[in-house]
Write an enzyme that holds these catalytic residues in place. Structure first.
Site, short mmCIF file in Angstrom:
data_model
loop_
_atom_site.label_atom_id
_atom_site.label_comp_id
_atom_site.label_asym_id
_atom_site.label_seq_id
_atom_site.Cartn_x
_atom_site.Cartn_y
_atom_site.Cartn_z
N ASN A 8 35.23 34.28 35.35
CA ASN A 8 36.39 34.48 36.24
C ASN A 8 35.87 34.89 37.62
OD1 ASN A 8 38.41 35.90 37.72
ND2 ASN A 8 39.66 36.01 35.86
N HIS A 11 37.18 37.67 41.99
CA HIS A 11 36.74 38.71 42.93
C HIS A 11 35.77 38.21 44.00
CE1 HIS A 11 39.38 41.35 41.08
NE2 HIS A 11 38.75 41.39 39.93
N HIS A 44 42.75 33.32 38.48
CA HIS A 44 44.13 33.77 38.30
C HIS A 44 44.86 33.53 39.62
CE1 HIS A 44 46.97 37.28 36.91
NE2 HIS A 44 47.63 36.22 37.31
N ARG A 46 47.69 34.37 41.44
CA ARG A 46 48.77 35.38 41.37
C ARG A 46 49.88 35.03 42.34
NH1 ARG A 46 46.94 40.41 38.74
NH2 ARG A 46 49.03 41.10 39.28
N ARG A 50 46.79 37.53 46.14
CA ARG A 50 45.90 38.58 46.67
C ARG A 50 44.44 38.15 46.69
NH1 ARG A 50 46.27 43.18 41.98
NH2 ARG A 50 48.49 42.89 42.32
N GLU A 71 44.81 31.03 35.15
CA GLU A 71 45.76 32.01 34.62
C GLU A 71 46.95 32.07 35.56
OE1 GLU A 71 43.69 35.70 34.63
OE2 GLU A 71 42.17 35.01 33.25
N THR A 102 45.75 42.62 35.41
CA THR A 102 46.65 42.38 34.29
C THR A 102 46.57 43.56 33.32
OG1 THR A 102 46.00 40.08 34.56
CG2 THR A 102 47.32 40.59 32.62
N GLU A 152 44.61 34.02 23.84
CA GLU A 152 43.50 34.82 24.35
C GLU A 152 43.83 36.27 24.02
OE1 GLU A 152 42.29 34.30 28.45
OE2 GLU A 152 41.27 36.24 28.45
N HIS A 201 39.07 40.52 29.01
CA HIS A 201 39.57 41.62 29.83
C HIS A 201 38.70 42.87 29.66
CE1 HIS A 201 42.01 43.87 32.51
NE2 HIS A 201 42.73 42.79 32.76
N1 PXP Z 1 41.49 37.28 30.77
C1 PXP Z 1 42.67 37.48 31.42
C2 PXP Z 1 43.91 36.90 30.82
C3 PXP Z 1 42.72 38.18 32.63
O1 PXP Z 1 43.90 38.36 33.25
C4 PXP Z 1 41.51 38.67 33.18
C5 PXP Z 1 41.53 39.38 34.51
O2 PXP Z 1 41.96 38.50 35.50
C6 PXP Z 1 40.32 38.43 32.49
C7 PXP Z 1 40.34 37.76 31.28
C8 PXP Z 1 38.99 38.89 33.01
O3 PXP Z 1 38.97 40.27 33.03
P1 PXP Z 1 37.73 41.03 33.70
O4 PXP Z 1 37.76 40.70 35.15
O5 PXP Z 1 38.02 42.47 33.41
O6 PXP Z 1 36.49 40.53 33.03
#
Ligand code: PXP
Length: 255
Positions: A8, A11, A44, A46, A50, A71, A102, A152, A201
């Protein structure tokens, strides 16, 4: 079974949006992840934009050679973007405007008809559909009824209990183990219903091993910890280290 890793890269966009400029490049980040061996990229989109912007999703769709998972909230604006861009997968997630990230799985029961309709539209467009849920039997069964291909499982609770200071002895470790059992049972239940199982997550280099050892979980979505480490070692090495932590976890098993 192989455990796939989708990185992901939200960031990377967070840093770029801090200055509303062009760097760091989301495309360069995605290419570095793929070069390091990632199986896919997750972003994601959003509603408040952001971090990831609509253009990022379109660019990623064009340049990725692996897999794009987007996402998004169950919202008409988001769904029409998905139908236009056609990522490989869409993961439906809950979204609150003020949240830092999330906060947990989607409560499918709260909005079942809308979720079911959304899944049908995505599937009709040939998009693989996943729903982010807590490791909860009822939510998993509703995801199946709604027509999802995958769930998930939210690992946020587990991850919270493994944070330094909570995990060393006693309570934190016990709670982490109990949450791990809950995740393993949820993964089995989902598999028995014919769903594919992902998880994510809050996963880190330290806590991913035990999750990777749950054999029903075939995909992990990990962001923050990899991007955080990449500041010190670079993105390619950060991704390789996570792939190695997953491989070791599968060999060694529980915490
Ligand atoms: N899975 C989902 C559904 C999420 O919303 C997120 C955060 O955007 C992640 C995984 C990844 O989480 P993390 O950034 O804490 O690894």
């Amino acid at each position: 079974m192989k455990t796939r890793l989708n990185v992901n890269i939200d960031h990377v966009a967070t840093v770029r949006q801090a200055r509303r400029t062009i760097e760091p490049s989301i495309v360069a980040a995605a290419v570095a992840c793929e070069k390091a061996g990632a199986d896919g990229i997750t972003v994601h989109l959003r509603q408040d934009r952001r971090h990831i912007q609509d253009r990022d999703v379109r660019l990623l769709r064009e340049i990725l050679t692996t897999y794009l998972n987007v996402e998004m909230a169950v919202h008409p604006e988001m769904i029409s973007i998905a139908l236009e861009v056609k990522p490989d997968a869409v993961t439906l997630v809950p979204e609150k405007p003020q949240e830092i990230t999330t906060e947990g799985g989607l409560n499918i029961a709260e909005n079942f008809d809308e979720v079911q309709k959304t899944v049908a539209r995505l599937r009709d467009a040939g998009i693989f559909t996943s729903i982010f849920v807590d490791p909860d039997t009822k939510q998993i069964e509703l995801a199946k009824r709604a027509g999802a291909n995958q769930v998930e499982l939210c690992t946020a609770q587990y991850s919270e209990f493994t944070l330094p200071g909570k995990s060393v002895h006693g309570e934190g470790l016990m709670k982490a183990r109990s949450e791990l059992r809950r995740l393993a049972e949820a993964a089995r239940h989902a598999t028995n219903l014919g769903l594919i199982v992902a998880a994510g997550h809050g996963l880190t280099y330290r806590n991913v091993g035990a999750i990777a050892s749950i054999k029903e979980i075939s995909e992990l979505n990990i962001g923050h910890n990899i991007i955080a480490r990449s500041i010190f070692v670079g993105l390619e090495r950060a991704v390789k280290e996570m792939l190695e932590a997953i491989r070791r976890g599968k060999q060694e098993g529980a915490i």
